[in-house]
Motif scaffolding. Structure first.
Motif, PDB file in Angstrom:
ATOM      1  N   LEU A 142       0.837  -1.194   0.000  1.00  0.00           N
ATOM      2  CA  LEU A 142       0.000   0.000   0.000  1.00  0.00           C
ATOM      3  C   LEU A 142       0.876   1.249   0.000  1.00  0.00           C
ATOM      4  O   LEU A 142       1.646   1.456   0.935  1.00  0.00           O
ATOM      5  CB  LEU A 142      -0.893   0.001   1.247  1.00  0.00           C
ATOM      6  N   ASN A 172      -3.919  11.473   2.921  1.00  0.00           N
ATOM      7  CA  ASN A 172      -3.287  10.283   3.487  1.00  0.00           C
ATOM      8  C   ASN A 172      -2.868  10.554   4.926  1.00  0.00           C
ATOM      9  O   ASN A 172      -2.209  11.554   5.204  1.00  0.00           O
ATOM     10  CB  ASN A 172      -2.039   9.909   2.677  1.00  0.00           C
ATOM     11  N   GLN A 190     -16.100   6.684   9.789  1.00  0.00           N
ATOM     12  CA  GLN A 190     -17.362   6.259   9.188  1.00  0.00           C
ATOM     13  C   GLN A 190     -18.183   7.469   8.730  1.00  0.00           C
ATOM     14  O   GLN A 190     -18.724   7.477   7.618  1.00  0.00           O
ATOM     15  CB  GLN A 190     -18.170   5.422  10.187  1.00  0.00           C
ATOM     16  N   LEU A 194     -14.768   7.255   5.152  1.00  0.00           N
ATOM     17  CA  LEU A 194     -13.396   6.796   4.924  1.00  0.00           C
ATOM     18  C   LEU A 194     -13.048   5.509   5.671  1.00  0.00           C
ATOM     19  O   LEU A 194     -11.920   5.018   5.556  1.00  0.00           O
ATOM     20  CB  LEU A 194     -12.405   7.892   5.324  1.00  0.00           C
ATOM     21  N   GLU A 196     -13.907   2.543   5.105  1.00  0.00           N
ATOM     22  CA  GLU A 196     -13.605   1.461   4.168  1.00  0.00           C
ATOM     23  C   GLU A 196     -12.295   1.695   3.424  1.00  0.00           C
ATOM     24  O   GLU A 196     -11.824   0.810   2.706  1.00  0.00           O
ATOM     25  CB  GLU A 196     -14.755   1.293   3.180  1.00  0.00           C
ATOM     26  N   LYS A 197     -11.733   2.888   3.574  1.00  0.00           N
ATOM     27  CA  LYS A 197     -10.449   3.199   2.939  1.00  0.00           C
ATOM     28  C   LYS A 197      -9.328   3.234   3.968  1.00  0.00           C
ATOM     29  O   LYS A 197      -8.258   3.786   3.698  1.00  0.00           O
ATOM     30  CB  LYS A 197     -10.539   4.548   2.215  1.00  0.00           C
ATOM     31  N   ALA A 198      -9.581   2.633   5.099  1.00  0.00           N
ATOM     32  CA  ALA A 198      -8.591   2.616   6.178  1.00  0.00           C
ATOM     33  C   ALA A 198      -8.277   1.173   6.553  1.00  0.00           C
ATOM     34  O   ALA A 198      -9.077   0.258   6.333  1.00  0.00           O
ATOM     35  CB  ALA A 198      -9.121   3.374   7.394  1.00  0.00           C
ATOM     36  N   ARG A 213      -9.221  -4.627   7.676  1.00  0.00           N
ATOM     37  CA  ARG A 213      -9.833  -3.567   6.872  1.00  0.00           C
ATOM     38  C   ARG A 213     -11.286  -3.308   7.279  1.00  0.00           C
ATOM     39  O   ARG A 213     -11.909  -2.383   6.763  1.00  0.00           O
ATOM     40  CB  ARG A 213      -9.760  -3.927   5.385  1.00  0.00           C
ATOM     41  N   VAL A 231      -4.939   5.666   6.710  1.00  0.00           N
ATOM     42  CA  VAL A 231      -6.136   6.159   6.023  1.00  0.00           C
ATOM     43  C   VAL A 231      -5.746   6.625   4.623  1.00  0.00           C
ATOM     44  O   VAL A 231      -4.850   7.459   4.465  1.00  0.00           O
ATOM     45  CB  VAL A 231      -6.788   7.339   6.787  1.00  0.00           C
ATOM     46  N   LYS A 232      -6.406   6.067   3.636  1.00  0.00           N
ATOM     47  CA  LYS A 232      -6.190   6.472   2.252  1.00  0.00           C
ATOM     48  C   LYS A 232      -7.488   7.073   1.757  1.00  0.00           C
ATOM     49  O   LYS A 232      -8.457   6.384   1.439  1.00  0.00           O
ATOM     50  CB  LYS A 232      -5.816   5.274   1.379  1.00  0.00           C
ATOM     51  N   GLY A 233      -7.530   8.416   1.675  1.00  0.00           N
ATOM     52  CA  GLY A 233      -8.759   9.092   1.242  1.00  0.00           C
ATOM     53  C   GLY A 233      -8.608   9.755  -0.108  1.00  0.00           C
ATOM     54  O   GLY A 233      -7.671   9.475  -0.864  1.00  0.00           O
ATOM     55  N   ASP A 234      -9.523  10.644  -0.408  1.00  0.00           N
ATOM     56  CA  ASP A 234      -9.455  11.415  -1.635  1.00  0.00           C
ATOM     57  C   ASP A 234      -8.616  12.663  -1.378  1.00  0.00           C
ATOM     58  O   ASP A 234      -8.444  13.099  -0.245  1.00  0.00           O
ATOM     59  CB  ASP A 234     -10.853  11.833  -2.084  1.00  0.00           C
TER      60      ASP A 234
END
Length: 237
Positions: A142, A172, A190, A194, A196-198, A213, A231-234
């Motif tokens: 990742l 990030n 939640q 985010l 689900e992207k963590a 996950r 955390v991988k967000g937009d």
């Protein structure tokens, strides 16, 4: 004449992640110093490098407790620095071990500051180590950040609500020492869409290593002290 103080980052727990430079120093220093948060406990950092040590090397346990009492911490750091100085004054080199990297959120930094004030001429050599979040990201294949994305490393959230602001500033994030406020952190993730992207990483590089996950499924459960969330967000910055 004082010996040299080496600050060695020994990585997150996997002995094979120890750098060649740290290994070479460990194999030649007469004294190895390790921080312990409780009297009589065994140092995890010492366990990581045990295979590289010889019976002739002295192990110096320095009491450095976990506490929110700043005055108590200051006294403990002063005492540990004084003990290091006393041993360095014999002319012997000392390797101080710390998990992860010696320059990142390490008690080693407090000792160096004090020793530099007490003994300005002291030679200090700091050797970097692999951080827990770098090891976790590598295990997951990742990327922590790509291109010109910013990355925020948050040591420990005293006020979980601050996470809302960080999420708007950084795409990030690495949240370290999340156990204490885990449920509140997950709820904020939640709400921000985010969760689900963590990913939750615990005891990376150590026995019992695990990744999860599904953060929501572990709410209400006690998390390991050595846990972090990536955390991988937009892009938000």
């Amino acid at each position: 004449m004082y010996g040299t103080l080496y600050g060695l980052g020994v990585g997150p727990g996997d002995p094979s992640l120890l750098t060649l430079k740290a290994k070479a120093i460990l194999e030649q220093v007469p004294v190895v110093a390790v921080p312990v948060s409780q009297r009589g406990e065994e140092s995890l950092a010492l366990q990581v490098v045990q295979q590289y040590l010889s019976p002739e090397q002295k192990v110096l346990n320095l009491f450095m407790p976990m506490s929110r009492d700043q005055a108590y911490l200051e006294r403990s750091w002063d005492a540990a620095a004084a003990e290091l100085r006393e041993n360095l004054a014999t002319g012997r080199d000392i390797a101080f071990l710390t998990l992860g990297d010696a320059s990142l959120y390490s008690t080693y930094s407090y000792l160096v500051q004090r020793l530099q004030n007490i003994v300005p001429e002291l030679k200090i050599v700091t050797v970097p180590g692999v951080t827990s979040f770098a090891a976790a990201a590598a295990s997951l294949n990742l990327p922590l950040a790509t291109g010109d994305e910013p990355l925020a490393i948050i040591p420990a959230l005293k006020e979980p609500a601050l996470l809302k602001e960080y999420l708007h500033l950084f795409p990030n994030l690495v949240l370290m020492k999340v156990a204490r406020h885990y449920d509140a952190i997950v709820e904020i993730l939640q709400d921000a869409g985010l969760a689900e992207k963590a990913v939750l990483a615990s005891r990376c590089g150590q026995p019992g290593e695990c990744f999860n996950r599904d953060l929501a499924a572990t709410k209400g459960q006690k998390q390991d002290y050595l846990s972090l969330i990536i955390v991988k967000g937009d892009e938000r910055a």
